[in-house]
Design an enzyme around this catalytic site. Structure first.
Site, PDB file in Angstrom:
ATOM      1  N   TYR A   1       0.035  -1.869  13.246  1.00  0.00           N
ATOM      2  CA  TYR A   1      -1.381  -1.714  12.900  1.00  0.00           C
ATOM      3  C   TYR A   1      -1.901  -1.844  14.882  1.00  0.00           C
ATOM      4  CZ  TYR A   1      -2.282  -2.587   7.983  1.00  0.00           C
ATOM      5  OH  TYR A   1      -2.206  -2.289   6.856  1.00  0.00           O
TER       6      TYR A   1
ATOM      7  N   GLN B   1     -11.910   4.938   1.699  1.00  0.00           N
ATOM      8  CA  GLN B   1     -10.576   4.125   2.304  1.00  0.00           C
ATOM      9  C   GLN B   1     -10.064   4.256   3.601  1.00  0.00           C
ATOM     10  OE1 GLN B   1      -8.555   4.834  -1.847  1.00  0.00           O
ATOM     11  NE2 GLN B   1      -9.877   6.876  -1.723  1.00  0.00           N
TER      12      GLN B   1
ATOM     13  N   ILE C   1      -9.312   3.338   7.507  1.00  0.00           N
ATOM     14  CA  ILE C   1      -9.411   2.202   8.302  1.00  0.00           C
ATOM     15  C   ILE C   1      -9.969   3.484   9.561  1.00  0.00           C
ATOM     16  CG2 ILE C   1      -8.140   0.965   7.164  1.00  0.00           C
ATOM     17  CD1 ILE C   1      -5.870   1.134   9.060  1.00  0.00           C
TER      18      ILE C   1
ATOM     19  N   HIS D   1     -11.263  -0.790   2.349  1.00  0.00           N
ATOM     20  CA  HIS D   1     -10.005  -1.195   2.913  1.00  0.00           C
ATOM     21  C   HIS D   1      -9.910  -1.561   4.362  1.00  0.00           C
ATOM     22  CE1 HIS D   1      -7.895   1.264  -0.417  1.00  0.00           C
ATOM     23  NE2 HIS D   1      -8.691   0.063  -1.309  1.00  0.00           N
TER      24      HIS D   1
ATOM     25  N   CYS E   1     -10.646 -13.960  13.015  1.00  0.00           N
ATOM     26  CA  CYS E   1     -10.060 -14.837  12.742  1.00  0.00           C
ATOM     27  C   CYS E   1      -9.110 -15.563  11.056  1.00  0.00           C
ATOM     28  CB  CYS E   1     -10.520 -15.778  13.978  1.00  0.00           C
ATOM     29  SG  CYS E   1     -10.124 -17.285  14.181  1.00  0.00           S
TER      30      CYS E   1
ATOM     31  N   SER F   1      -5.062  11.028  -3.215  1.00  0.00           N
ATOM     32  CA  SER F   1      -4.088  10.653  -4.187  1.00  0.00           C
ATOM     33  C   SER F   1      -4.425   9.626  -6.109  1.00  0.00           C
ATOM     34  CB  SER F   1      -2.745  10.594  -3.890  1.00  0.00           C
ATOM     35  OG  SER F   1      -2.384   9.015  -3.954  1.00  0.00           O
TER      36      SER F   1
HETATM   37  C1  BV8 Z   1      -7.424  -5.180  -5.900  1.00  0.00           C
HETATM   38  C2  BV8 Z   1      -4.244  -0.764   4.191  1.00  0.00           C
HETATM   39  C3  BV8 Z   1      -7.919  -7.006  -7.164  1.00  0.00           C
HETATM   40  C4  BV8 Z   1      -5.228  -0.505   4.658  1.00  0.00           C
HETATM   41  C5  BV8 Z   1      -4.317   0.082   1.712  1.00  0.00           C
HETATM   42  C6  BV8 Z   1      -0.469  -2.133 -11.502  1.00  0.00           C
HETATM   43  C7  BV8 Z   1      -1.095  -1.155 -12.010  1.00  0.00           C
HETATM   44  C8  BV8 Z   1      -2.964  -0.501 -11.363  1.00  0.00           C
HETATM   45  C9  BV8 Z   1      -2.813  -1.212  -9.965  1.00  0.00           C
HETATM   46  C10 BV8 Z   1      -1.909  -2.435  -9.816  1.00  0.00           C
HETATM   47  C11 BV8 Z   1      -0.881  -2.953 -10.315  1.00  0.00           C
HETATM   48  N1  BV8 Z   1      -0.546  -3.376  -9.294  1.00  0.00           N
HETATM   49  C12 BV8 Z   1      -1.673  -4.630  -8.163  1.00  0.00           C
HETATM   50  C13 BV8 Z   1      -2.385  -3.425  -8.900  1.00  0.00           C
HETATM   51  C14 BV8 Z   1      -3.660  -3.271  -7.251  1.00  0.00           C
HETATM   52  C15 BV8 Z   1      -3.300  -2.856  -6.198  1.00  0.00           C
HETATM   53  C16 BV8 Z   1      -2.975  -1.426  -5.853  1.00  0.00           C
HETATM   54  O1  BV8 Z   1      -3.751  -0.359  -6.878  1.00  0.00           O
HETATM   55  N2  BV8 Z   1      -1.829  -0.761  -6.397  1.00  0.00           N
HETATM   56  C17 BV8 Z   1      -0.900   0.632  -6.298  1.00  0.00           C
HETATM   57  C18 BV8 Z   1      -0.531   1.046  -5.655  1.00  0.00           C
HETATM   58  C19 BV8 Z   1      -0.661   0.352  -8.288  1.00  0.00           C
HETATM   59  N3  BV8 Z   1      -4.649  -2.670  -5.633  1.00  0.00           N
HETATM   60  C20 BV8 Z   1      -5.395  -3.527  -4.966  1.00  0.00           C
HETATM   61  O2  BV8 Z   1      -4.437  -4.457  -4.566  1.00  0.00           O
HETATM   62  C21 BV8 Z   1      -6.029  -3.685  -4.263  1.00  0.00           C
HETATM   63  N4  BV8 Z   1      -6.940  -5.320  -4.725  1.00  0.00           N
HETATM   64  O3  BV8 Z   1      -7.206  -4.539  -6.714  1.00  0.00           O
HETATM   65  O4  BV8 Z   1      -8.117  -6.245  -5.288  1.00  0.00           O
HETATM   66  C22 BV8 Z   1     -10.188  -6.831  -7.234  1.00  0.00           C
HETATM   67  C23 BV8 Z   1     -10.416  -5.536  -7.261  1.00  0.00           C
HETATM   68  C24 BV8 Z   1     -12.074  -5.103  -7.469  1.00  0.00           C
HETATM   69  C25 BV8 Z   1     -12.555  -6.888  -7.376  1.00  0.00           C
HETATM   70  C26 BV8 Z   1     -11.940  -7.545  -7.360  1.00  0.00           C
HETATM   71  C27 BV8 Z   1     -10.825  -7.706  -7.702  1.00  0.00           C
HETATM   72  C28 BV8 Z   1      -6.271  -3.891  -2.982  1.00  0.00           C
HETATM   73  C29 BV8 Z   1      -5.948  -2.230  -1.950  1.00  0.00           C
HETATM   74  C30 BV8 Z   1      -5.558  -2.318  -0.668  1.00  0.00           C
HETATM   75  C31 BV8 Z   1      -4.787  -0.956  -0.404  1.00  0.00           C
HETATM   76  N5  BV8 Z   1      -5.055  -0.814   1.106  1.00  0.00           N
HETATM   77  N6  BV8 Z   1      -3.516  -0.007   2.902  1.00  0.00           N
HETATM   78  C32 BV8 Z   1      -3.926   1.027   5.555  1.00  0.00           C
HETATM   79  O5  BV8 Z   1      -2.717   1.001   6.372  1.00  0.00           O
HETATM   80  O6  BV8 Z   1      -4.714   2.060   5.769  1.00  0.00           O
HETATM   81  S1  BV8 Z   1      -3.470   1.594   0.848  1.00  0.00           S
HETATM   82  C33 BV8 Z   1      -3.547   2.919   0.895  1.00  0.00           C
HETATM   83  O7  BV8 Z   1      -4.019   4.221   0.189  1.00  0.00           O
HETATM   84  C34 BV8 Z   1      -4.774   3.955   2.380  1.00  0.00           C
HETATM   85  O8  BV8 Z   1      -5.383   2.097   2.775  1.00  0.00           O
HETATM   86  C35 BV8 Z   1      -5.425   4.312   1.531  1.00  0.00           C
HETATM   87  O9  BV8 Z   1      -6.672   4.423   2.031  1.00  0.00           O
HETATM   88  C36 BV8 Z   1      -5.311   3.795   0.107  1.00  0.00           C
HETATM   89  C37 BV8 Z   1      -5.107   5.239  -0.154  1.00  0.00           C
HETATM   90  O10 BV8 Z   1      -4.485   6.604  -0.357  1.00  0.00           O
HETATM   91  P1  BV8 Z   1      -5.201   7.874  -0.187  1.00  0.00           P
HETATM   92  O11 BV8 Z   1      -6.422   8.007   1.004  1.00  0.00           O
HETATM   93  O12 BV8 Z   1      -5.599   8.721  -1.486  1.00  0.00           O
HETATM   94  O13 BV8 Z   1      -3.966   8.845  -0.010  1.00  0.00           O
HETATM   95  P2  BV8 Z   1      -2.430   8.963  -0.285  1.00  0.00           P
HETATM   96  O14 BV8 Z   1      -1.969   9.499   0.533  1.00  0.00           O
HETATM   97  O15 BV8 Z   1      -1.828   8.508  -1.440  1.00  0.00           O
HETATM   98  O16 BV8 Z   1      -2.818  10.513  -0.707  1.00  0.00           O
HETATM   99  C38 BV8 Z   1      -3.479  11.913   0.338  1.00  0.00           C
HETATM  100  C39 BV8 Z   1      -4.480  12.855  -1.042  1.00  0.00           C
HETATM  101  O17 BV8 Z   1      -4.816  13.380   0.371  1.00  0.00           O
HETATM  102  C40 BV8 Z   1      -3.398  13.698  -1.443  1.00  0.00           C
HETATM  103  O18 BV8 Z   1      -4.462  13.946  -2.576  1.00  0.00           O
HETATM  104  C41 BV8 Z   1      -3.821  14.890  -1.301  1.00  0.00           C
HETATM  105  O19 BV8 Z   1      -3.821  16.196  -1.907  1.00  0.00           O
HETATM  106  C42 BV8 Z   1      -4.416  14.960  -0.166  1.00  0.00           C
HETATM  107  N7  BV8 Z   1      -4.223  15.595   1.278  1.00  0.00           N
HETATM  108  C43 BV8 Z   1      -3.627  15.357   1.463  1.00  0.00           C
HETATM  109  N8  BV8 Z   1      -3.872  16.626   3.222  1.00  0.00           N
HETATM  110  C44 BV8 Z   1      -5.228  17.191   2.912  1.00  0.00           C
HETATM  111  C45 BV8 Z   1      -5.878  16.967   1.717  1.00  0.00           C
HETATM  112  N9  BV8 Z   1      -7.043  16.720   0.844  1.00  0.00           N
HETATM  113  C46 BV8 Z   1      -7.893  17.639   1.732  1.00  0.00           C
HETATM  114  N10 BV8 Z   1      -7.653  18.175   2.370  1.00  0.00           N
HETATM  115  C47 BV8 Z   1      -6.468  17.920   3.333  1.00  0.00           C
HETATM  116  N11 BV8 Z   1      -5.817  18.668   4.917  1.00  0.00           N
END
Ligand code: BV8
Length: 246
Positions: free
Chosen positions: A60, A97, A99, A115, A123, A184
């Protein structure tokens, strides 16, 4: 397809890493994205922070330094959303989503960082939340309670509950238009918002993305292309539609 939105209606916009890519910030799951270089289990879980706090802080710190040193700027996609918030008669809420701080720099004011935020730390001991521009190290003392080893990035890691979920679901219940941009659809609960608005009621949903997301078929309308092009075009259409209605 009915994209006639009441001018007093509520617009909820979910953004992901794709909207910031043309500002020079990496996405997570695109080719050469962040998760192709580092394992999320090593840097984005509470367990990783317990196991190897230095590795998590360094991950980070590098991303925070990129915001502070390189000063990435909002691209036309971010700027179009600021124009929408300024000119839309009803409510516009950005739920990001991301940061990074590019929606703020573009001029949006109504933003939920579900997020967390890279430019903040908190803290674990006294719970204070601080604006933070420097590196954070395992022995950095909290400026408020002076305990060491208690500061952590203000980031929601996998397995933690995203921020302001009640506010988000309240806005989704009210939404007349839901727009998902540059995400995504891999990470829940954000990936489930399109299904939520469908179940709640009469809300038109639109995906603006480079490629179809995992949930693409759930949207009423999909438009593909770079955010810097498709977002300004879409916003201009929305604003000219309401001009024609009045
Ligand atoms: C929770 C930290 C409970 C910040 C991040 C099994 C099944 C289902 C769910 C789960 C499971 N096992 C676990 C879970 C839950 C889990 C989850 O979803 N896991 C997944 C991987 C299976 N989720 C959690 O744990 C969350 N908490 O569920 O708590 C709860 C919830 C609600 C109420 C009560 C209880 C916590 C999730 C926290 C995630 N933190 N990272 C950081 O370091 O930045 S995640 C990470 O992915 C990032 O934060 C980011 O925000 C997030 C999403 O990614 P995207 O933004 O979509 O980025 P990605 O690269 O994937 O996609 C890019 C897209 O842009 C593509 O589509 C591409 O085509 C497009 N693109 C590219 N270039 C362009 C473009 N579009 C337009 N123009 C362009 N030029």
């Amino acid at each position: 397809m009915n994209r006639r939105i009441d001018p007093d209606g509520t617009i909820v916009i979910l953004t992901g890493a794709g909207i910031s890519r043309e500002s020079g910030l990496d996405t997570f799951r695109c080719k050469d994205g962040i998760w192709s270089k580092v394992d999320l289990e090593d840097v984005a879980t509470p367990e990783a922070f317990v196991r190897n706090p230095k590795m998590v802080q360094d991950f980070y710190n590098a991303r925070r330094a990129q915001l502070v040193d390189e000063k990435p700027q909002p691209n036309p996609g971010h700027l179009a959303l600021a124009k929408l918030e300024k000119n839309w008669p009803g409510r516009v809420l950005i739920v990001t989503q991301n940061i990074d701080n590019l929606h703020e720099l573009a001029g949006n004011e109504n933003i939920i960082h579900m997020h967390g935020e890279l430019m903040k730390v908190r803290c674990n001991h006294c719970k204070t939340l601080l604006i933070w521009e420097k590196g954070l190290h395992i022995d950095t003392a909290c400026p408020d309670c002076h305990s060491t080893g208690s500061l952590r990035p203000h980031i929601v890691w996998f397995g933690e509950i995203p921020l302001q979920m009640e506010d988000i679901y309240e806005a989704l219940e009210d939404a007349d238009l839901f727009i998902s941009i540059g995400t995504s659809g891999n990470v829940y609960p954000a990936a489930g918002f399109v299904q939520a608005v469908k179940q709640i009621g009469d809300c038109h949903s639109v995906e603006l993305n480079l490629d179809p997301s995992n949930g693409a078929t759930l949207f009423d309308e999909t438009i593909y292309g770079p955010a810097s092009e498709v977002v300004p075009e879409f916003v201009d259409t929305l604003l000219s539609d309401i001009k024609n209605q009045t």
